[in-house]
Design an enzyme around this catalytic site. Structure first.
Site, PDB file in Angstrom:
ATOM      1  N   ASP A   6      21.991   2.514  81.257  1.00  0.00           N
ATOM      2  CA  ASP A   6      22.590   1.171  81.305  1.00  0.00           C
ATOM      3  C   ASP A   6      23.876   1.116  82.119  1.00  0.00           C
ATOM      4  O   ASP A   6      24.348   0.042  82.454  1.00  0.00           O
ATOM      5  CB  ASP A   6      22.916   0.679  79.889  1.00  0.00           C
ATOM      6  CG  ASP A   6      21.653   0.350  79.112  1.00  0.00           C
ATOM      7  OD1 ASP A   6      20.611   0.167  79.764  1.00  0.00           O
ATOM      8  OD2 ASP A   6      21.705   0.289  77.878  1.00  0.00           O
ATOM      9  N   GLY A  49      19.256  -3.335  79.197  1.00  0.00           N
ATOM     10  CA  GLY A  49      20.694  -3.595  79.202  1.00  0.00           C
ATOM     11  C   GLY A  49      21.020  -4.599  78.121  1.00  0.00           C
ATOM     12  O   GLY A  49      21.229  -5.768  78.382  1.00  0.00           O
ATOM     13  N   THR A 369      23.143   6.184 109.402  1.00  0.00           N
ATOM     14  CA  THR A 369      22.291   7.221 109.985  1.00  0.00           C
ATOM     15  C   THR A 369      21.855   8.156 108.874  1.00  0.00           C
ATOM     16  O   THR A 369      22.643   8.444 107.966  1.00  0.00           O
ATOM     17  CB  THR A 369      23.036   8.035 111.065  1.00  0.00           C
ATOM     18  OG1 THR A 369      22.289   9.242 111.312  1.00  0.00           O
ATOM     19  CG2 THR A 369      24.435   8.431 110.653  1.00  0.00           C
ATOM     20  N   SER A 371      21.439  11.220 109.102  1.00  0.00           N
ATOM     21  CA  SER A 371      22.058  12.553 109.227  1.00  0.00           C
ATOM     22  C   SER A 371      23.411  12.642 108.537  1.00  0.00           C
ATOM     23  O   SER A 371      23.918  13.728 108.299  1.00  0.00           O
ATOM     24  CB  SER A 371      22.247  12.906 110.702  1.00  0.00           C
ATOM     25  OG  SER A 371      21.050  12.722 111.404  1.00  0.00           O
ATOM     26  N   ASN A 373      26.333  12.061 109.786  1.00  0.00           N
ATOM     27  CA  ASN A 373      27.173  12.882 110.678  1.00  0.00           C
ATOM     28  C   ASN A 373      28.253  12.058 111.381  1.00  0.00           C
ATOM     29  O   ASN A 373      28.757  12.460 112.413  1.00  0.00           O
ATOM     30  CB  ASN A 373      26.295  13.565 111.736  1.00  0.00           C
ATOM     31  CG  ASN A 373      25.606  12.546 112.642  1.00  0.00           C
ATOM     32  OD1 ASN A 373      25.358  11.415 112.239  1.00  0.00           O
ATOM     33  ND2 ASN A 373      25.300  12.944 113.859  1.00  0.00           N
ATOM     34  N   GLU A 470      17.238  21.614 111.473  1.00  0.00           N
ATOM     35  CA  GLU A 470      16.512  21.761 112.744  1.00  0.00           C
ATOM     36  C   GLU A 470      17.312  22.473 113.836  1.00  0.00           C
ATOM     37  O   GLU A 470      16.749  23.176 114.659  1.00  0.00           O
ATOM     38  CB  GLU A 470      16.038  20.390 113.254  1.00  0.00           C
ATOM     39  CG  GLU A 470      17.148  19.360 113.416  1.00  0.00           C
ATOM     40  CD  GLU A 470      16.642  17.969 113.801  1.00  0.00           C
ATOM     41  OE1 GLU A 470      15.437  17.816 114.066  1.00  0.00           O
ATOM     42  OE2 GLU A 470      17.467  17.039 113.828  1.00  0.00           O
ATOM     43  N   ARG A 576      28.123  16.513 117.788  1.00  0.00           N
ATOM     44  CA  ARG A 576      28.000  15.214 117.120  1.00  0.00           C
ATOM     45  C   ARG A 576      28.151  15.321 115.612  1.00  0.00           C
ATOM     46  O   ARG A 576      27.322  14.828 114.847  1.00  0.00           O
ATOM     47  CB  ARG A 576      26.645  14.581 117.468  1.00  0.00           C
ATOM     48  CG  ARG A 576      26.433  14.388 118.960  1.00  0.00           C
ATOM     49  CD  ARG A 576      24.954  14.273 119.295  1.00  0.00           C
ATOM     50  NE  ARG A 576      24.347  13.120 118.668  1.00  0.00           N
ATOM     51  CZ  ARG A 576      24.306  11.907 119.202  1.00  0.00           C
ATOM     52  NH1 ARG A 576      24.830  11.686 120.382  1.00  0.00           N
ATOM     53  NH2 ARG A 576      23.728  10.902 118.565  1.00  0.00           N
TER      54      ARG A 576
END
Length: 625
Positions: A6, A49, A369, A371, A373, A470, A576
């Protein structure tokens, strides 16, 4: 640690289990949306609730419900007519479905219960709409925990142990909780007292007081819902005569559409004319810009991807044409929703202010995004949906091996050079090892990891999970790691590899991303409105100061507008990623849980604080909750 779906405990932004309950509710609402649209129906949904309307309020925000009933904010007398009028207006606006969400503890201002059946009878007798009632009940308590809840619970567990280790016999009992993105400790008795005061305020019909006592997160949700739900008649709106453009830049991320919807509607409420730019800066310089109205963004909250269209193109090569389009459409402010490219784009536009006065306008980015980042924020829009996709897949992959002989899965995640998805996904899915770029590893580490896993596999443990970002290492590829583990584990376990790929980017946005997107966009538009007023001189908007090209991000416990120029120093542009990332502190926790012997950095542990009563309005920390 408070575990309650709740979210009814004062002092904490989120209790453990709330996010998972929202997942269940939103899954049902999404399914109902499709059936209601094809049948032109009205649905009344009851969610849990009894004493706290958090679930009802947030799910109403996350699905764009027409009306919501919560115990903390009962409707005024005459609500029956108001509600029916709003439902019929929405139908007249070609909206094919109406959704009304009711908390099970909903009351009117005379403390009389409001039930789903009463609402249904009201709609049928007054409007004659085909109406159905759905009571979600205990579905909300079940299912697998969401990624957010797993991480929240893991972080709180550590915090609780640290609090116990530091405590002495005269330390008051404390609650560990989360405010914004930061762990805090609060005295248990103060929290309990405040929670009881909410009920007392409601019994005494002091409803504004009850909302305030619920805390910042709840207040924020309520004010955003009010902003978005009431379409004021055009004649009553403030007339600002400013044109504000909204666009998506970079790769698609879940929650982008929720943010666009919220920005458009709040902008219209503030009196601006809102313009949508299709296909990022590529569409901008080609002139794909059109005015977007209140009704155009209906039902956008639950849609994945980017409905405006998004491209990675940066503006630098097309500044002339972009400036020309800004002149043609008389754009006075720009809201960019996107990832690392959006950040780079705003830097380029800021630099171009010296040569083009068209860019001397308020500009704001909302980081979106998967990522996570982008510098200047702990959470970017879309990362939560992506984490849930990763965790769900890892759960399934691990399950696929139940009943077979011992098996290790090597899984590759996305994220560019940023290890957020791999690390936090690994923590939530129970990984044995996670390889990321930010924490360099060599052949000795790989060997130690394989040996550690082999030892574990010789006991009763059947399955292992290894995640690899990756771009974590150009030579130690996923294939290399797979072959290494296969060879070294021969006779003990066999290996399988999976590359998750683009499924991490798609799917319907999670409740967190819908909500976060809705709230940050509303906050950004309010900032744009203020900045427009301040920079309007002699009949036009002109500003070239660095604090009018900002990024809105969550920093620990506050939502802050930060000039993009200042964030440049904090950024590694080659890879990045931000130079400093908060989640790296979670890595030792993951290793400890995977039974490695390692030390844990306690420098970030919370300190015992006191529950604050009336908080200053400006530091709206928990826009995310």
């Amino acid at each position: 640690m408070v575990g309650s779906i709740d979210n009814d405990f004062c002092g904490t932004d989120m209790t453990i289990g709330t996010d998972s309950a929202l997942h269940r509710i939103i899954e049902v609402v999404d399914a109902i949306m499709t059936t209601a649209q094809s049948h032109q129906r009205t649905f009344v949904l009851e969610v849990m609730g009894r004493h706290c309307g958090y679930l009802a309020l947030v799910s109403a925000l996350a699905c764009g419900a027409d009306w919501v009933f919560i115990p903390e904010m009962p409707p005024e007398d005459g609500w029956e007519d108001n509600m029916c009028q709003k439902l019929s207006e929405n139908r007249a606006d070609r909206k094919r479905l109406n959704i009304i969400i009711v908390a099970e503890g909903a009351i009117d201002c005379h403390n009389k219960a409001i039930t789903p059946d009463y609402i249904k009878d009201l709609v049928v007798s007054n409007l004659g709409f085909d109406t159905r009632v759905t009571i979600l009940g205990h579905v909300q308590r079940g299912g697998t925990p969401s990624a957010f809840d797993r991480i929240l619970a893991s972080r709180m567990g550590v915090e609780a142990v640290l609090a116990l280790l530091e405590a002495s016999t005269d330390t008051p009992a404390c609650v560990v909780s989360l405010v914004g993105n930061q762990a805090v400790r609060l005295p248990l008795m103060e929290c309990v007292q405040m929670t009881q005061e909410v009920q007392k305020a409601m019994d005494e019909k002091k409803f504004d007081e009850a909302v305030r006592l619920r805390g910042r997160s709840f207040e924020n949700n309520l004010s955003t819902y009010r902003l978005l739900s009431s379409q004021t008649a055009r004649s009553e709106l403030p007339n600002s005569s400013f044109n504000v453009a909204v666009m998506n830049v970079g790769a698609p991320a879940a929650g982008m559409n929720a943010a666009v919807r919220s920005a458009v509607r709040v902008g219209i409420t503030e009196g601006h004319r809102m313009f949508a730019v299709n296909d990022g800066f590529e569409g901008f310089y080609k002139g794909q810009i059109k005015e977007i109205k209140w009704g155009d963004v209906g039902g956008w909250t639950g849609q994945g991807g980017s409905l405006l269209g998004t491209k990675r193109t940066l503006p630098a090569k097309h500044l002339d044409k972009i400036a020309e389009q800004m002149r043609i459409h008389n754009i006075s402010a720009l809201l960019v929703i996107g990832g690392f490219e959006a950040f780079e784009s705003l830097l380029e536009l800021y630099e171009a202010r010296a040569h083009y006065q068209e860019f001397c306008i308020p500009m704001c980015i909302l980081p979106a995004t998967i990522s996570n980042n982008v510098p200047g924020t702990d959470h970017s829009l879309g990362a939560d949906t992506s984490l849930n996709a990763i965790v769900e897949t890892c759960d399934r992959i691990k399950q696929s091996a139940s009943g077979t002989k011992r098996r290790v899965f090597i899984i590759e995640t996305m994220g560019g050079y940023c290890g957020y998805l791999a690390t936090v996904g690994g923590l939530a899915a129970g990984a044995d090892t996670v390889y990321i770029y930010e924490e360099p590893f060599d052949i000795r580490d790989l060997q130690a990891n394989v040996e550690h896993l082999t030892q574990k596999m010789k006991t009763s443990i059947q399955r292992g999970l290894v995640l690899r970002n990756e771009n974590s290492n150009e030579n130690f590829t996923t294939d290399f790691i797979y072959q290494l583990y296969s060879e070294e584990g021969r006779g003990v376990f066999d290996c399988r590899k999976n590359i998750l790929g683009h499924m991490q980017q798609g799917g319907a946005p999670s409740p967190f991303d819908r909500n976060f997107g809705t709230k940050v966009a509303a906050k950004a538009i309010q900032w744009i409105s203020r900045t427009l007023k301040e920079s309007y001189k002699e009949g036009r908007v002109f500003t070239n100061s660095e604090d009018t090209a900002c990024l809105l991000g969550m920093r620990r416990r506050a939502m802050v507008f930060q000039p993009v120029v200042q964030l440049r120093e904090e950024t590694d542009f080659v890879h990045r990623i931000p130079k400093e990332q908060w989640w790296l502190k979670l890595r030792p926790l993951m290793k400890i849980l995977a039974k490695y012997k390692t030390s844990y950095d306690v420098s970030d542990a919370g300190q015992l604080e006191h529950v604050t009563r009336v908080r200053p309005k400006e530091s709206d920390a928990s826009a995310g909750n």
